[in-house]
Enzyme design. Structure first.
Site, PDB file in Angstrom:
ATOM      1  N   ALA A  58       4.251  -3.059   6.913  1.00  0.00           N
ATOM      2  CA  ALA A  58       3.408  -1.977   6.365  1.00  0.00           C
ATOM      3  C   ALA A  58       2.067  -2.592   5.979  1.00  0.00           C
ATOM      4  O   ALA A  58       1.623  -2.500   4.845  1.00  0.00           O
ATOM      5  CB  ALA A  58       4.094  -1.326   5.169  1.00  0.00           C
ATOM      6  N   GLY A 107       0.841  -1.201   0.000  1.00  0.00           N
ATOM      7  CA  GLY A 107       0.000   0.000   0.000  1.00  0.00           C
ATOM      8  C   GLY A 107       0.873   1.246   0.000  1.00  0.00           C
ATOM      9  O   GLY A 107       2.019   1.232  -0.468  1.00  0.00           O
ATOM     10  N   CYS A 136      -7.891   5.698  -1.050  1.00  0.00           N
ATOM     11  CA  CYS A 136      -8.623   6.964  -0.946  1.00  0.00           C
ATOM     12  C   CYS A 136      -9.611   7.111  -2.101  1.00  0.00           C
ATOM     13  O   CYS A 136     -10.579   7.856  -2.006  1.00  0.00           O
ATOM     14  CB  CYS A 136      -7.662   8.144  -0.988  1.00  0.00           C
ATOM     15  SG  CYS A 136      -6.307   8.014   0.165  1.00  0.00           S
ATOM     16  N   PRO A 138      15.213  -5.407  16.854  1.00  0.00           N
ATOM     17  CA  PRO A 138      16.226  -4.951  15.888  1.00  0.00           C
ATOM     18  C   PRO A 138      15.906  -5.368  14.452  1.00  0.00           C
ATOM     19  O   PRO A 138      15.417  -6.483  14.224  1.00  0.00           O
ATOM     20  CB  PRO A 138      17.518  -5.643  16.371  1.00  0.00           C
ATOM     21  CG  PRO A 138      17.261  -5.972  17.809  1.00  0.00           C
ATOM     22  CD  PRO A 138      15.789  -6.171  17.960  1.00  0.00           C
ATOM     23  N   GLU A 190     -25.231   7.229  13.425  1.00  0.00           N
ATOM     24  CA  GLU A 190     -24.035   7.578  14.216  1.00  0.00           C
ATOM     25  C   GLU A 190     -24.442   7.695  15.685  1.00  0.00           C
ATOM     26  O   GLU A 190     -25.384   8.408  16.021  1.00  0.00           O
ATOM     27  CB  GLU A 190     -23.447   8.901  13.700  1.00  0.00           C
ATOM     28  CG  GLU A 190     -22.413   9.568  14.588  1.00  0.00           C
ATOM     29  CD  GLU A 190     -21.173   8.722  14.841  1.00  0.00           C
ATOM     30  OE1 GLU A 190     -20.519   8.318  13.876  1.00  0.00           O
ATOM     31  OE2 GLU A 190     -20.860   8.460  16.028  1.00  0.00           O
ATOM     32  N   ARG A 223     -12.429  -1.235   3.185  1.00  0.00           N
ATOM     33  CA  ARG A 223     -10.989  -1.022   3.350  1.00  0.00           C
ATOM     34  C   ARG A 223     -10.233  -1.326   2.074  1.00  0.00           C
ATOM     35  O   ARG A 223      -9.194  -0.755   1.815  1.00  0.00           O
ATOM     36  CB  ARG A 223     -10.404  -1.934   4.453  1.00  0.00           C
ATOM     37  CG  ARG A 223     -10.765  -1.657   5.855  1.00  0.00           C
ATOM     38  CD  ARG A 223     -10.531  -0.281   6.355  1.00  0.00           C
ATOM     39  NE  ARG A 223      -9.214   0.280   6.163  1.00  0.00           N
ATOM     40  CZ  ARG A 223      -8.919   1.547   6.394  1.00  0.00           C
ATOM     41  NH1 ARG A 223      -9.834   2.390   6.831  1.00  0.00           N
ATOM     42  NH2 ARG A 223      -7.709   2.003   6.188  1.00  0.00           N
ATOM     43  N   THR A 245      10.875  -0.555  15.318  1.00  0.00           N
ATOM     44  CA  THR A 245      10.062  -1.187  16.356  1.00  0.00           C
ATOM     45  C   THR A 245      10.990  -1.560  17.505  1.00  0.00           C
ATOM     46  O   THR A 245      12.185  -1.263  17.472  1.00  0.00           O
ATOM     47  CB  THR A 245       9.383  -2.469  15.826  1.00  0.00           C
ATOM     48  OG1 THR A 245      10.390  -3.461  15.618  1.00  0.00           O
ATOM     49  CG2 THR A 245       8.642  -2.216  14.519  1.00  0.00           C
ATOM     50  N   ILE A 253      13.591  -4.576  12.554  1.00  0.00           N
ATOM     51  CA  ILE A 253      12.192  -4.588  12.103  1.00  0.00           C
ATOM     52  C   ILE A 253      11.639  -3.167  12.262  1.00  0.00           C
ATOM     53  O   ILE A 253      11.724  -2.574  13.342  1.00  0.00           O
ATOM     54  CB  ILE A 253      11.303  -5.585  12.870  1.00  0.00           C
ATOM     55  CG1 ILE A 253      11.910  -6.993  12.840  1.00  0.00           C
ATOM     56  CG2 ILE A 253       9.896  -5.606  12.263  1.00  0.00           C
ATOM     57  CD1 ILE A 253      11.036  -8.072  13.478  1.00  0.00           C
ATOM     58  N   ALA A 268       8.304  -0.348  11.177  1.00  0.00           N
ATOM     59  CA  ALA A 268       6.863  -0.345  10.862  1.00  0.00           C
ATOM     60  C   ALA A 268       6.492   1.040  10.361  1.00  0.00           C
ATOM     61  O   ALA A 268       7.086   2.047  10.786  1.00  0.00           O
ATOM     62  CB  ALA A 268       6.041  -0.716  12.088  1.00  0.00           C
TER      63      ALA A 268
END
Ligand SMILES: Cc1cc2nc3c(=O)[nH]c(=O)nc-3n(C[C@H](O)[C@H](O)[C@H](O)COP(=O)(O)OP(=O)(O)OC[C@H]3O[C@@H](n4cnc5c(N)ncnc54)[C@H](O)[C@@H]3O)c2cc1C
Length: 419
Positions: free
Chosen positions: A107, A12, A45, A274, A174, A129, A271, A276, A278
């Protein structure tokens, strides 16, 4: 040392930006992208425009068809990452195969958090989504005429407007008393609501769904019967839940990685494990105004975080400029609205000043603390958004010209005065 192996889980906004940045920084490294979805990257979007029939699937693509090949990226699409073995430095895919990494980026974005409502499950219930959600919604929209949207946040309202533009009868339900409850206050939300009257939506505020009766079949497919807290029944061929998101942290749950709502990262998108990193909807960064860790689920932040993660993965340290809680500009019909930072302060020591001209669809609200701007809401005229964000980021003392800012005459020439 041999070629560095970079693995990115995701395809993405964050992942694509990370991949192209990595390639620019490391010509010979091996880059592998793993995504549970098939097909090339696309813009989430634009899914509402796709639902409205204004864009087709090709229009949604965010990179040219030869992007992966041209950048020498190996793709494992249609493969779900189910685990990360941080000790052996490999990603485990569904089916058991493994992909070794020297540096890994998570990601994975986020998924719809479906509300726990008695009876609300089964065909005709969707989140919005990804492209497969949108395709399923369109399939039902082709047969049914009524849709209920749960949640008047950005995704809920965008879905509602899109389906109304297709000619469906759309009702938005809502729980909170006004639209975009996380961003706006009642005055700004009322301007937005009146603007949306022009689209033909029905909006039921301040009430939730108590229970849903199992869908019964009709010629148009399943028909839901929703009982609202106010006693009203709503019948519809589809229900779209837009009541929140859940970061996709599943693949790293077994690693012992520090996770709050999302994966906690530092200024270099690292993160707690080590090698890794995000980025994007799955990561939690620190808000520059409040100091609070938060999700920043917008395209711009995902893309920027992906780029910063890539620099650090390639061994070139770079810091992420922490966000100021900037929300998306929302323009669903005619009137744009925007909220920044602490737009609805709970802290009594904050000073709130506003101008409100409902007849002109104009609202401008500033929130100050100790002389510095910490939040704002703009409706109707959002041209000052960039300047306000800059003032907030600088934590500049604006007490001497707050009325000038409120009047809308403030321009970037004045920024020099803020030191
Ligand atoms: C309908 C809609 C409208 C939106 N409108 C706007 C807007 O107007 N402006 C704005 O700024 N933002 C908007 N957003 C939000 C924006 O799209 C997201 O913030 C952004 O896409 C996040 O990017 P990301 O890279 O973190 O995740 P995503 O773009 O969600 O990508 C996640 C990737 O991870 C993959 N993945 C997930 N789990 C796994 C796994 N276990 N194994 C392998 N692959 C996996 C997915 O297949 C996907 O490729 C909108 C979102 C939606 C849904």
């Amino acid at each position: 040392m041999g070629k560095k192996r970079y693995v990115i889980i995701g395809n993405g906004a964050a992942a694509i930006r990370a991949a192209e940045t990595l390639r620019a920084l490391d010509e010979s490294g091996c880059i592998t992208m793993v995504s549970r979805e098939q097909g090339p990257a696309y813009s989430r979007c634009m899914l509402p425009a796709f639902l409205a029939g204004e864009k087709n699937e090709d229009d949604l693509r965010i990179r040219a068809g030869d992007f992966y090949e041209k950048h020498g990226i190996k793709t494992l699409f249609g493969s779900r990452a189910v685990d990360v073995d941080a000790g052996r430095r490999c990603v485990v895919l569904e089916g058991g195969s493994r992909v070794d990494y020297d540096s890994l980026l998570i990601a994975t974005g986020s998924s719809t958090a479906f509300p726990a409502i008695k009876g609300l499950e089964g065909p005709g219930l969707f989140g919005l989504r990804d492209l497969s959600d949108a395709r399923k919604i369109l399939d039902v929209a082709g047969r049914g005429r009524r849709a209920v949207i749960l949640g008047a946040g950005l995704v809920g309202l965008e879905a509602a407007v899109a389906l109304a533009r297709r000619g469906m009868e759309v009702t938005v339900v809502e729980k909170m008393p006004h639209l975009l409850p996380r961003q706006l206050d009642p005055a700004a939300a009322e301007i937005l609501r009146r603007d949306l009257d022009g689209v033909g939506l029905r909006m039921i505020m301040g009430t939730g769904v108590q229970e849903a009766a199992a869908p019964e079949s009709s010629g148009a497919g399943a028909v839901w019967d929703l009982l609202l807290d106010n006693g009203e029944h709503l019948r519809a061929e589809m229900v779209i839940a837009a009541t929140g998101i859940r970061p996709n942290v599943d693949p790293v749950l077994g690693t012992g990685m520090r996770i709050n709502r999302g994966i906690t990262v530092d200024g270099r998108m690292r993160t707690s494990i080590p090698e890794i990193y995000a980025a994007g909807d799955v990561a939690e960064t620190r808000d520059v105004i409040t100091g609070v860790r938060m999700l920043t689920p917008t395209w711009l932040h995902a893309s920027l975080q992906g780029m910063i993660a890539a620099w650090n993965m390639a061994g070139r340290p770079r810091l992420y400029p922490e966000p100021v809680g900037i929300q998306n500009v929302v323009q669903l019909h005619r009137v744009p609205v925007l909220a920044l930072g602490v737009s609805n302060p709970q802290d009594a020591s904050c000073e709130v000043i506003a101008i409100h001209r409902p007849a002109e669809n104009l609202y401008r609200k500033l929130v100050l603390k100790d002389g510095a701007l910490v939040g704002a809401i703009l409706a109707g005229d959002i041209r000052m958004a960039g300047i306000l964000a800059a003032l907030m980021r600088r934590k500049a003392d604006v007490s001497g010209f707050k009325d000038l800012i409120l009047s809308g005459d403030f321009h970037c020439g004045y920024l020099a005065r803020t030191g």
